[in-house]
Design an enzyme around this catalytic site. Structure first.
Site, PDB file in Angstrom:
ATOM      1  N   ASN A 112     -11.043  -2.887  -4.813  1.00 63.23           N
ATOM      2  CA  ASN A 112     -10.296  -1.945  -5.669  1.00 63.23           C
ATOM      3  C   ASN A 112     -10.993  -1.649  -7.004  1.00 63.23           C
ATOM      4  O   ASN A 112     -10.615  -0.702  -7.700  1.00 63.23           O
ATOM      5  CB  ASN A 112      -8.864  -2.432  -5.915  1.00 63.23           C
ATOM      6  CG  ASN A 112      -7.947  -2.267  -4.710  1.00 63.23           C
ATOM      7  OD1 ASN A 112      -7.040  -3.069  -4.487  1.00 63.23           O
ATOM      8  ND2 ASN A 112      -8.171  -1.227  -3.900  1.00 63.23           N
ATOM      9  N   ASP A 137       0.819  -1.213   0.000  1.00 57.97           N
ATOM     10  CA  ASP A 137       0.000   0.000   0.000  1.00 57.97           C
ATOM     11  C   ASP A 137       0.858   1.271   0.000  1.00 57.97           C
ATOM     12  O   ASP A 137       1.977   1.275   0.513  1.00 57.97           O
ATOM     13  CB  ASP A 137      -0.906  -0.011   1.243  1.00 57.97           C
ATOM     14  CG  ASP A 137      -2.022   1.010   1.134  1.00 57.97           C
ATOM     15  OD1 ASP A 137      -2.353   1.434   0.011  1.00 57.97           O
ATOM     16  OD2 ASP A 137      -2.564   1.394   2.190  1.00 57.97           O
TER      17      ASP A 137
HETATM   18  C1  IPE Z   1      -5.361  -2.658   0.206  1.00 53.15           C
HETATM   19  O1  IPE Z   1      -5.047  -1.336  -0.013  1.00 53.15           O
HETATM   20  C2  IPE Z   1      -5.371  -3.405  -1.099  1.00 53.15           C
HETATM   21  C3  IPE Z   1      -4.068  -3.579  -1.705  1.00 53.15           C
HETATM   22  C4  IPE Z   1      -2.930  -3.173  -1.251  1.00 53.15           C
HETATM   23  C5  IPE Z   1      -4.090  -4.315  -2.943  1.00 53.15           C
HETATM   24  P1  IPE Z   1      -6.171  -0.220  -0.202  1.00 53.15           P
HETATM   25  O2  IPE Z   1      -5.476   1.040  -0.427  1.00 53.15           O
HETATM   26  O3  IPE Z   1      -7.145  -0.658  -1.240  1.00 53.15           O
HETATM   27  O4  IPE Z   1      -6.913  -0.253   1.215  1.00 53.15           O
HETATM   28  P2  IPE Z   1      -7.792   0.845   1.928  1.00 53.15           P
HETATM   29  O5  IPE Z   1      -8.804   1.309   0.926  1.00 53.15           O
HETATM   30  O6  IPE Z   1      -6.872   1.960   2.324  1.00 53.15           O
HETATM   31  O7  IPE Z   1      -8.382   0.164   3.105  1.00 53.15           O
HETATM   32  C1  IPE Z   2      -1.809   0.047  -3.232  1.00 51.93           C
HETATM   33  O1  IPE Z   2      -1.489   1.392  -3.321  1.00 51.93           O
HETATM   34  C2  IPE Z   2      -1.950  -0.612  -4.567  1.00 51.93           C
HETATM   35  C3  IPE Z   2      -3.316  -1.037  -4.908  1.00 51.93           C
HETATM   36  C4  IPE Z   2      -4.341  -0.989  -4.108  1.00 51.93           C
HETATM   37  C5  IPE Z   2      -3.519  -1.565  -6.238  1.00 51.93           C
HETATM   38  P1  IPE Z   2      -2.629   2.485  -3.338  1.00 51.93           P
HETATM   39  O2  IPE Z   2      -3.024   2.741  -4.746  1.00 51.93           O
HETATM   40  O3  IPE Z   2      -3.749   2.097  -2.448  1.00 51.93           O
HETATM   41  O4  IPE Z   2      -1.862   3.747  -2.757  1.00 51.93           O
HETATM   42  P2  IPE Z   2      -2.474   4.835  -1.785  1.00 51.93           P
HETATM   43  O5  IPE Z   2      -3.005   4.133  -0.589  1.00 51.93           O
HETATM   44  O6  IPE Z   2      -3.556   5.533  -2.558  1.00 51.93           O
HETATM   45  O7  IPE Z   2      -1.325   5.719  -1.472  1.00 51.93           O
HETATM   46 MG    MG Z   3      -4.102   2.435  -0.493  1.00 46.33          MG
END
Ligand code: IPE
Ligand code: IPE
Ligand code: MG
Length: 232
Positions: free
Chosen positions: A61, A13
């Site tokens: 997602n 993340d």
């Molecule tokens: C969790 O991250 C999913 C992945 C890393 C693939 P998110 O960014 O989607 O989670 P939330 O929305 O902050 O809980």
């Molecule tokens: C995690 O990084 C990757 C996926 C969920 C695919 P994020 O895209 O959630 O990154 P932040 O949380 O917005 O910084």
């Molecule tokens: Mg994220």
């Protein structure tokens, strides 16, 4: 080092925030994150970990804008080639999640990678794609309900072990440690059944900046913890 976790779950993340800090599109962060994913596999192997599962795309997602999802799918297509190369290095690849929602070419590639790497014994890489812990448990429940209705098993046969056999992790060692960078302190539907007795380490680093030092720190921290599993 003693007490090395056998199976680590990584919640990759912080890609979006990493890109934002550089005034770049979010997909630039996903690209960088994918490069760190590849490196982390090698660091885990070097440090004596047996299995690592990476949360790459959650069932939630899909709520993201179409252009971001398209970017992630294109990245996945490009990375499948790399993943195939890893499969040749005695790494077994297990995909966790419902891949039937992906485009047919990605599905075929994923199924093929899992099949061709099936007998590899050097290391296990789990990749959670369109994965949700609740959906995983729900699928196991549905499969067992069908078996009950067909009188293959009775409700009394349903134990924690049996449910475990119907989860994506059935052929992996138990999950010991979950590492979540990015500063968020939640599971976001990642391996919720398997994490019942896992240790958690939340780190402030954004995933694209995650280093071998960060991994070593987490493993050291894990090694110093006292896992009681309800005992004393
Ligand atoms: C969790 O991250 C999913 C992945 C890393 C693939 P998110 O960014 O989607 O989670 P939330 O929305 O902050 O809980
Ligand atoms: C995690 O990084 C990757 C996926 C969920 C695919 P994020 O895209 O959630 O990154 P932040 O949380 O917005 O910084
Ligand atoms: Mg994220």
């Amino acid at each position: 080092m003693e007490n090395i976790p056998q199976h680590i779950g990584f919640i990759m993340d912080g890609n979006g925030r990493w890109a934002k800090k550089r005034v770049m599109p979010r997909n630039f962060g996903h690209n960088q994150g994918a490069a760190v994913f590849k490196k982390t596999i090698n660091w885990c192997r070097e440090l004596g970990v047996k299995c690592a599962t990476f949360y790459a795309f959650s069932t939630e997602n899909w709520r993201r804008p179409p252009d971001e999802i398209k970017g992630i799918m294109d990245l996945l297509r490009r990375y499948l080639k790399d993943i195939r190369a890893s499969a040749d290095e005695n790494i077994r690849i297990i995909i966790l999640g419902d891949i039937m929602t992906f485009d047919k070419d990605i599905q075929d590639e994923l199924i093929d990678i899992m099949q061709t790497s099936k007998n590899n014994t050097g290391f296990i890489v789990g990749i959670a794609l369109n994965y949700g812990g609740r959906a995983e448990i729900c699928n196991a429940a549905r499969t067992l309900a069908v078996k009950c209705s067909q009188k293959e098993i009775t409700p009394d046969d349903i134990t924690e072990e049996l449910i475990g056999e119907y989860l994506y992790t059935s052929e992996m060692p138990p999950l010991d440690l979950v590492i979540r960078p990015s500063g968020e302190q939640r599971l976001s539907n990642f391996l919720i059944w398997q994490a019942a007795y896992a240790e958690f380490i939340f780190m402030d680093v954004l995933w694209p900046d995650f280093t071998k030092n960060d991994l070593e720190y987490a493993i050291r921290e894990y090694a110093g913890r006292n896992r009681r599993f309800g005992g004393i």
